[in-house]
Design an enzyme around this catalytic site. Sequence first.
Site, short mmCIF file in Angstrom:
data_model
loop_
_atom_site.label_atom_id
_atom_site.label_comp_id
_atom_site.label_asym_id
_atom_site.label_seq_id
_atom_site.Cartn_x
_atom_site.Cartn_y
_atom_site.Cartn_z
N GLY A 11 39.45 33.00 65.21
CA GLY A 11 39.05 32.09 64.15
C GLY A 11 38.13 32.77 63.14
O GLY A 11 37.10 33.33 63.51
N GLY A 13 36.53 31.21 60.66
CA GLY A 13 35.68 30.21 59.99
C GLY A 13 34.22 30.65 60.04
O GLY A 13 33.92 31.84 60.25
N PHE A 14 33.31 29.70 59.89
CA PHE A 14 31.89 30.04 59.83
C PHE A 14 31.43 30.75 61.11
O PHE A 14 30.74 31.77 61.04
CB PHE A 14 31.05 28.80 59.58
CG PHE A 14 31.17 28.28 58.18
CD1 PHE A 14 30.55 28.94 57.13
CD2 PHE A 14 31.91 27.13 57.90
CE1 PHE A 14 30.65 28.47 55.83
CE2 PHE A 14 32.02 26.66 56.60
CZ PHE A 14 31.39 27.32 55.56
N GLY A 15 31.81 30.22 62.27
CA GLY A 15 31.33 30.78 63.52
C GLY A 15 31.93 32.15 63.82
O GLY A 15 31.21 33.11 64.11
N VAL A 79 47.41 32.43 67.87
CA VAL A 79 47.18 32.48 69.31
C VAL A 79 47.90 31.29 69.94
O VAL A 79 47.78 30.15 69.45
CB VAL A 79 45.68 32.41 69.63
CG1 VAL A 79 45.45 32.33 71.13
CG2 VAL A 79 44.96 33.62 69.05
N GLU A 170 31.85 12.26 49.51
CA GLU A 170 32.00 13.23 48.42
C GLU A 170 33.33 13.05 47.68
O GLU A 170 33.38 13.09 46.45
CB GLU A 170 31.85 14.66 48.97
CG GLU A 170 30.38 14.96 49.27
CD GLU A 170 30.13 16.23 50.09
OE1 GLU A 170 28.99 16.70 50.08
OE2 GLU A 170 31.06 16.71 50.75
N ASP A 307 33.05 24.07 66.07
CA ASP A 307 33.62 22.73 66.24
C ASP A 307 34.43 22.57 67.52
O ASP A 307 34.76 21.46 67.91
CB ASP A 307 34.54 22.38 65.07
CG ASP A 307 33.78 22.18 63.78
OD1 ASP A 307 32.56 22.42 63.77
OD2 ASP A 307 34.41 21.77 62.79
#
Lengths: 437, 437
Positions: A11, A13-15, A79, A170, A307
């Site tokens: 992944g 993403g942010f992590g 994966v 938003e 997440d």
Amino acid sequence: MVQKHQVVVIGGGFGGLETARRLRRVDVAVTLVDRRNFHLFQPLLYQVATGGLSPANIASPLRSILRRQKNCQILMGEVIGFHARQKQVVLRDKVLSYDTLVLAAGAGPSYFGNDGWKTYAPPLKTIEDATSIRGRIYTSFELAENETDPERRKELLTFVVIGGGPTGVELAGALADISHHTLVHDFRHINPKEARIILVEAGGAILSTYPSKLTQSAARKVQELGIEIRMHTMVTGIEKDRIELKTPSGVEHIATHTVMWAAGVKPNPLSQALASEIGIDCHKSGRIPVNSQLNIEGHPDLFVIGDIAHCEDHDGKPLPGVAPVAIQQGRYVARTIQVRLRGDLEPEPFRYQNRGSMATIGRKAAVAEIGKFTFSGFFAWLLWLLIHLMQIVQFQNRLLVFFQWSYSYFTYNRSARLITQPSSERAQDLPADSKES
Amino acid sequence: MVQKHQVVVIGGGFGGLETARRLRRVDVAVTLVDRRNFHLFQPLLYQVATGGLSPANIASPLRSILRRQKNCQILMGEVIGFHARQKQVVLRDKVLSYDTLVLAAGAGPSYFGNDGWKTYAPPLKTIEDATSIRGRIYTSFELAENETDPERRKELLTFVVIGGGPTGVELAGALADISHHTLVHDFRHINPKEARIILVEAGGAILSTYPSKLTQSAARKVQELGIEIRMHTMVTGIEKDRIELKTPSGVEHIATHTVMWAAGVKPNPLSQALASEIGIDCHKSGRIPVNSQLNIEGHPDLFVIGDIAHCEDHDGKPLPGVAPVAIQQGRYVARTIQVRLRGDLEPEPFRYQNRGSMATIGRKAAVAEIGKFTFSGFFAWLLWLLIHLMQIVQFQNRLLVFFQWSYSYFTYNRSARLITQPSSERAQDLPADSKES
């Protein structure tokens, strides 16, 4: 030659990205696997969905971010499973061996078992989702302009956002800006200001994770923008051009051409795949429980962050699925890997530092909670802008986004409001391009 | 109240948009019909296809361009035919009456009867084409990075551009930049510089509409970029991962994963629809022949301009399908409509003012022909940049594009290199997103 310690991160993403970057001076070989070739700055996805920013403004190629990090290779692929005993990750067309695995595969939308709703109420998790929603929104105005039946026109100009969390608020706020400002001179037969925007929330408050003072202030701001809020309201049905709601006073039907889903998320199915491979149960949220080292208990070679992880705070509350949690976890995991390789003592347990959270409401207001302080209004909006600009990964994007925002802010323009990639499901609405492009 | 003279303009490209805008102070009611909600600056489409610019940088919403022009309404819809006798345009869901019709529906790709080739050799005419080509190019590098078979890797790193006109040369030049500069630090297993780029041209020169001095200079520049040029070479077959060429020395097969089509155009099928409705023949190019007032002979209410019109210059040569021709024709048509409504004398016959033409070759060179002067090299490139920036319709786009270009130029970066919207045809290559997004 001894082979380096292999870290496989799933992944970008942010992590996952933070884990990979923080390992840059550690003597390991990192493989970052993602299905996409870019890192997506998800908090601004609603800006793409409403035509304020272009996809490339909030997406940076992973290879570009990590090009100078020689100990990291990127693998674009999917994966599909794990062989935990052999310490292998199974991709569709190859198998990767790891010494340490970091699962940071994120979450997708959840329709609470009603997956058929997705056709009429698209989620907002990917770039494709965003450009598809953008197409739906602007197509509705186009169809309304051509429509002579007043009932049908009303239906076309009714927008329903489901979910009163930050994304829903938003989106609804940006829709209000579009109808009141951006499009105000654009049409000859309709008045875009007549658009009806409805925000549906199952609970008793929007932005319910914020302190109640901010929640109330947010609700006021949202209503000032002309958005209708339906609290304590459950969606019980979504079909073409119609939704069914269960409100405190009974069942209500709303005729609407455009419904957007910002109500629920569920972890990537890889959580289930890994849990059953090693014989543990997922949390009831579907996330994988981790201990205070962010490992699956008893598996120091398996980290789960972001997440897709169920990680409890020191007071036993689960951490929310937001970028700062994932980033801090990524940093922690990189340090833990380094410390363990050196043979040092284990690091302190992971503690999330909540530096605050914020959400925008249209183009002039926001709510922010920073430590003990709460803000709302224009100052909070400026703060939100500043912090988000600072966070966008690449130098170019930061300036481009700032430039585009400044321009849009002062002119109310949204230049990226292109209706593109008409998919088969939209073909009945718009004959446009269905044959030629 | 007398109803205003109704002008219906079909197509929001260079010709149609110019017609509509030039009618802004004329006492007529203009309806601009387009299948898309934006005007596309086609000359820069190759920049989107190679990740240098975002779609919204080169596309401006038509409503935004024309928002202040009160005598103009925009109708997003698809024209499917004409009732010339009743002076009506037939849309899919309504009928429009006109007093004057301006057909400016443009052209699409032509595969010279081999439409099956489109699957493996996509054209470059729309935003979707550009993002699809962008995905193919960057996916090929991703697949090559993961590939262990050297033959297959070579195939993945072979790019074939068919057609040596400006689009083909610009695409090939940008591909050379990508492989030599943009991606140079991005991969760990392949060297992007090993990419093989082949430009196939049926005739004896690339950019053959330019003077031979420029043509030769262009060929030199293209070869300096490491691009192989195949002159006098016809494509005789395109299938998955393979093309067949007929060269002066025989039949040749090239194993390649990525083929791009920039070889031929044909007018929008509406040319045939209108011609048969009024009982005339199209030119053998498929275009509608017009007289020196840009009318179909004998039909002063029917104007045809741009790529869909066959308009001969004073020396009998057909005008090329380029933006300046369409723009000048749009201006002429608007003036002619005004003059005829006033009852003045007919305007002078249309005369195309060729102010020059230019094409870029990679990031440092271009060829330009302006009046009697010809340029090539870096100065021509700067001139090209300046002129294209000046032409982009909207203020914001101009600055954004300039900013993005400057950044990309000095850093060799191409930040918009996102692989998005995987369509069904690509699913076999990349499992990515085929299930979840």
